[in-house]
Design an enzyme around this catalytic site. Structure first.
Site, PDB file in Angstrom:
ATOM      1  N   GLU A  80       0.811  -1.229   0.000  1.00 15.84           N
ATOM      2  CA  GLU A  80       0.000   0.000   0.000  1.00 15.84           C
ATOM      3  C   GLU A  80       0.847   1.284   0.000  1.00 15.84           C
ATOM      4  OE1 GLU A  80      -4.249  -0.246   1.609  1.00 15.84           O
ATOM      5  OE2 GLU A  80      -3.006  -0.898   3.276  1.00 15.84           O
ATOM      6  N   HIS A  99      -0.896   5.715   7.683  1.00 13.77           N
ATOM      7  CA  HIS A  99      -2.056   4.889   7.301  1.00 13.77           C
ATOM      8  C   HIS A  99      -2.250   3.843   8.376  1.00 13.77           C
ATOM      9  CE1 HIS A  99      -4.820   2.191   5.449  1.00 13.77           C
ATOM     10  NE2 HIS A  99      -3.920   1.225   5.353  1.00 13.77           N
ATOM     11  N   HIS A 101      -5.327   1.070  10.558  1.00 11.76           N
ATOM     12  CA  HIS A 101      -6.630   0.414  10.627  1.00 11.76           C
ATOM     13  C   HIS A 101      -7.191   0.614  12.035  1.00 11.76           C
ATOM     14  CE1 HIS A 101      -4.408  -2.505   7.703  1.00 11.76           C
ATOM     15  NE2 HIS A 101      -4.774  -1.399   7.080  1.00 11.76           N
ATOM     16  N   HIS A 170     -11.946  -0.265   5.947  1.00 11.97           N
ATOM     17  CA  HIS A 170     -10.512  -0.542   5.905  1.00 11.97           C
ATOM     18  C   HIS A 170      -9.748   0.215   6.996  1.00 11.97           C
ATOM     19  CE1 HIS A 170      -6.647  -0.332   3.169  1.00 11.97           C
ATOM     20  NE2 HIS A 170      -6.367  -0.649   4.410  1.00 11.97           N
TER      21      HIS A 170
HETATM   22 MN    MN Z   1      -4.313  -0.886   4.992  1.00 16.88          MN
END
Ligand code: MN
Length: 242
Positions: A80, A99, A101, A170
């Protein structure tokens, strides 16, 4: 590879930031943080594909805005990484990206309840936190991951000029002008979501006004060093650092 004193410091801070985000409950075995190169604006630093809590400076490699990894050791980077490359391309003001979760944020990406600034520590969220819908780019059978430039570009478009974007089903992405600021924002996005979920159980919520959100964000940006030093000291107590 340009290993100036500025980049050396950046990599050290990035390594510590990985551990901070783990200790503060933002990342677990997954999630990542990057920082734009101090000299070359078309490059950024990010760990190789590994759990953030275990990252040391030697695990951090360089990537360009095409998502191409530039690593003499030829190590694998996160699939990613296009989240980072495309946001750096779209947002010249952004110097660091997280980033994650983080769990309390997820409900606000999958319901009609909007994530909004609930206290003075999260004014940076502003009046609107966009929700990225991956189906609009790749249809209904994707694995929800940002694994291409095209997907990264659509996420960056959804983020626009905001500080945080939610990714439906996500996670989320936070951006900042420094590692300390983006770490702060990632931690307080999760805390804001937690507080908002708690408050929703009790009754109707009085959120910050747009003016309050803006004023508190300006104030907190002047004091980023204080929590950063605390988080850093906690992270330094984890084994195997540096
Ligand atoms: Mn992810």
């Amino acid at each position: 590879m340009n290993m100036t004193p500025e980049n050396h410091q950046l990599i050290e801070d990035l390594s510590i930031a990985n551990r901070i985000l783990y200790l503060e409950g933002v990342v677990d075995g997954f999630g990542h943080i990057s920082a734009r190169d101090a000299q070359d604006t078309t490059r950024f630093w990010i760990a190789k594909s590994m759990a953030p809590a275990l990252v040391t400076p030697s695990d951090i490699l360089q990537c360009d805005l095409e998502g191409v990894v530039h690593d003499p050791q030829n190590r694998t980077c996160y699939v990613e990484r296009f989240i980072h490359s495309e946001i750096y391309r779209a947002r010249p003001d952004v110097q660091a990206i997280v980033h994650s979760h983080s769990m309390s944020v997820i409900p606000f990406g999958v319901t009609s309840q909007r994530l909004r600034p609930i206290c003075h520590m999260s004014g940076f969220l502003g009046s609107h936190t966009p929700i990225y819908e991956i189906r609009q780019t790749i249809g209904e059978t994707s694995d929800l991951l940002i694994t291409s430039q095209a997907l990264g570009r659509s996420l960056a478009q959804s983020l626009g000029a905001h500080t945080v974007a939610l990714m439906r089903g996500h996670g989320s992405v936070a951006v900042g002008v420094s590692i300390a600021q983006v770490v702060y924002r990632a931690i307080y996005t999760e805390l804001n979501a937690k507080l908002q979920l708690e408050s929703m159980k009790i009754g109707n919520i009085e959120f910050l006004t747009d003016g309050e959100a803006q004023a508190t964000a300006v104030m907190n940006d002047q004091h980023l060093k204080r929590p950063w030093e605390l988080w850093k000291q906690k992270a330094l107590q984890l084994p195997q650092l540096l």
